[in-house]
Scaffold this motif. Structure first.
Motif, PDB file in Angstrom:
ATOM      1  N   GLN A  93       0.833  -1.215   0.000  1.00  0.00           N
ATOM      2  CA  GLN A  93       0.000   0.000   0.000  1.00  0.00           C
ATOM      3  C   GLN A  93       0.864   1.260   0.000  1.00  0.00           C
ATOM      4  O   GLN A  93       0.495   2.302   0.564  1.00  0.00           O
ATOM      5  N   GLY A  94       2.050   1.139  -0.630  1.00  0.00           N
ATOM      6  CA  GLY A  94       2.946   2.293  -0.745  1.00  0.00           C
ATOM      7  C   GLY A  94       3.681   2.644   0.535  1.00  0.00           C
ATOM      8  O   GLY A  94       4.273   3.731   0.617  1.00  0.00           O
ATOM      9  N   SER A 119      -1.898  -4.125   4.965  1.00  0.00           N
ATOM     10  CA  SER A 119      -1.040  -3.598   3.893  1.00  0.00           C
ATOM     11  C   SER A 119      -0.860  -4.590   2.752  1.00  0.00           C
ATOM     12  O   SER A 119       0.010  -4.389   1.895  1.00  0.00           O
ATOM     13  N   PHE A 120      -1.652  -5.656   2.730  1.00  0.00           N
ATOM     14  CA  PHE A 120      -1.543  -6.636   1.651  1.00  0.00           C
ATOM     15  C   PHE A 120      -1.855  -5.967   0.317  1.00  0.00           C
ATOM     16  O   PHE A 120      -2.670  -5.036   0.272  1.00  0.00           O
ATOM     17  N   THR A 125      10.443  -7.654  -0.004  1.00  0.00           N
ATOM     18  CA  THR A 125      11.276  -6.985   1.000  1.00  0.00           C
ATOM     19  C   THR A 125      10.627  -7.052   2.376  1.00  0.00           C
ATOM     20  O   THR A 125      11.282  -7.386   3.375  1.00  0.00           O
ATOM     21  N   VAL A 126       9.339  -6.774   2.449  1.00  0.00           N
ATOM     22  CA  VAL A 126       8.629  -6.787   3.723  1.00  0.00           C
ATOM     23  C   VAL A 126       8.446  -8.218   4.227  1.00  0.00           C
ATOM     24  O   VAL A 126       8.605  -8.497   5.426  1.00  0.00           O
ATOM     25  N   ILE A 145       0.011 -14.105   7.687  1.00  0.00           N
ATOM     26  CA  ILE A 145       0.745 -13.194   6.806  1.00  0.00           C
ATOM     27  C   ILE A 145       1.271 -13.923   5.575  1.00  0.00           C
ATOM     28  O   ILE A 145       1.161 -13.421   4.445  1.00  0.00           O
ATOM     29  N   THR A 146       1.814 -15.106   5.795  1.00  0.00           N
ATOM     30  CA  THR A 146       2.421 -15.841   4.677  1.00  0.00           C
ATOM     31  C   THR A 146       1.371 -16.372   3.714  1.00  0.00           C
ATOM     32  O   THR A 146       1.493 -16.206   2.495  1.00  0.00           O
ATOM     33  N   ILE A 147       0.342 -17.017   4.234  1.00  0.00           N
ATOM     34  CA  ILE A 147      -0.695 -17.570   3.359  1.00  0.00           C
ATOM     35  C   ILE A 147      -1.410 -16.454   2.602  1.00  0.00           C
ATOM     36  O   ILE A 147      -1.757 -16.598   1.429  1.00  0.00           O
TER      37      ILE A 147
END
Length: 234
Positions: A93-94, A119-120, A125-126, A145-147
């Motif tokens: 999301q920038g 923020s998906f 990098t994140v 977060i990963t899935i």
């Protein structure tokens, strides 16, 4: 053993496609095409006792089918390219720098998880920063977060594999099962995989069309088709 049979069998590598070609040197002037299993290219062996010209020689129909496959891929690829660019523009999301700072801070794991979820889709990098965080997130948070950002890229997978070894087996399995799901979450890696699959599916009949043109018409005709239709993968 009939020596003609040995001479008729050729195994021809053509780029990434291995074509099984049975050339007729005796009673048929043109190569004949059928639609076998994917990535196989068969020209019937007309010297065989089972060869039936009435069944095997429908060259124009096979050529038409191959061109239809190419046209179908041409219709789908632009949409995937557009989707890829849209997802790329929305990464984090920038807020990439802000998220990295949060990951490296002492922010509570619950608050950090919620901020990442909001923020998906997340950038590599994140995701890598999250997986390598000194104060690791709980297994349940990592799973969400990963899935939610799967399939992940090869770069992220490099860091995900060692992390998964210390996760509960059930959670690790869910994470890895998500790597083959291209529909639930639209990620750059998943969209790129679809582009690659569709491009290869397009090039397989394209190579057959080129080979057909080279053999039945003129080599230049085949070269022009490839030049006009070649898709370069990202």
């Amino acid at each position: 053993e009939d020596k003609r049979q040995i001479r008729n069998i050729g195994y021809i590598p053509y780029g990434s496609l291995y074509m099984y070609a049975f050339r007729n040197y005796f009673s048929h002037g043109s190569p004949i095409f059928r639609q076998p299993e994917p990535e196989a290219f068969i020209i019937p062996n007309t010297a065989s006792s089972t060869y039936n010209p009435g069944v095997s020689c429908d060259c124009s129909k096979s050529l038409s089918n191959m061109k239809s496959q190419i046209e179908e891929a041409d219709e789908q690829l632009p949409n995937l390219y557009q989707e890829y660019e849209m997802v790329k523009a929305s990464l984090d999301q920038g807020k990439t720098s802000e998220l990295i700072s949060d990951i490296q801070s002492n922010m509570s794991t619950g608050k950090l998880k919620n901020k990442l979820l909001a923020s998906f889709p997340l950038s590599d990098t994140v995701l890598i920063a999250t997986l390598t965080r000194a104060n690791s997130l709980p297994a349940g948070h990592l799973k969400q977060i990963t899935i939610g950002n799967s399939p992940v890229s090869d770069q992220v997978m490099y860091f995900l594999k060692p992390v998964s070894e210390i996760l509960p087996q059930g959670i690790a399995k869910q994470i890895f099962d998500a790597q083959t799901d291209y529909t639930s979450h639209r990620t750059l890696s998943g969209i790129q995989s679809e582009i690659n699959i569709l491009t290869n599916r397009r090039l397989s009949p394209l190579r057959k069309v080129v080979f057909f043109q080279q053999q039945r018409f003129h080599k230049q005709a085949g070269k022009e088709i490839m030049s006009e239709n070649m898709v370069v993968s990202r």
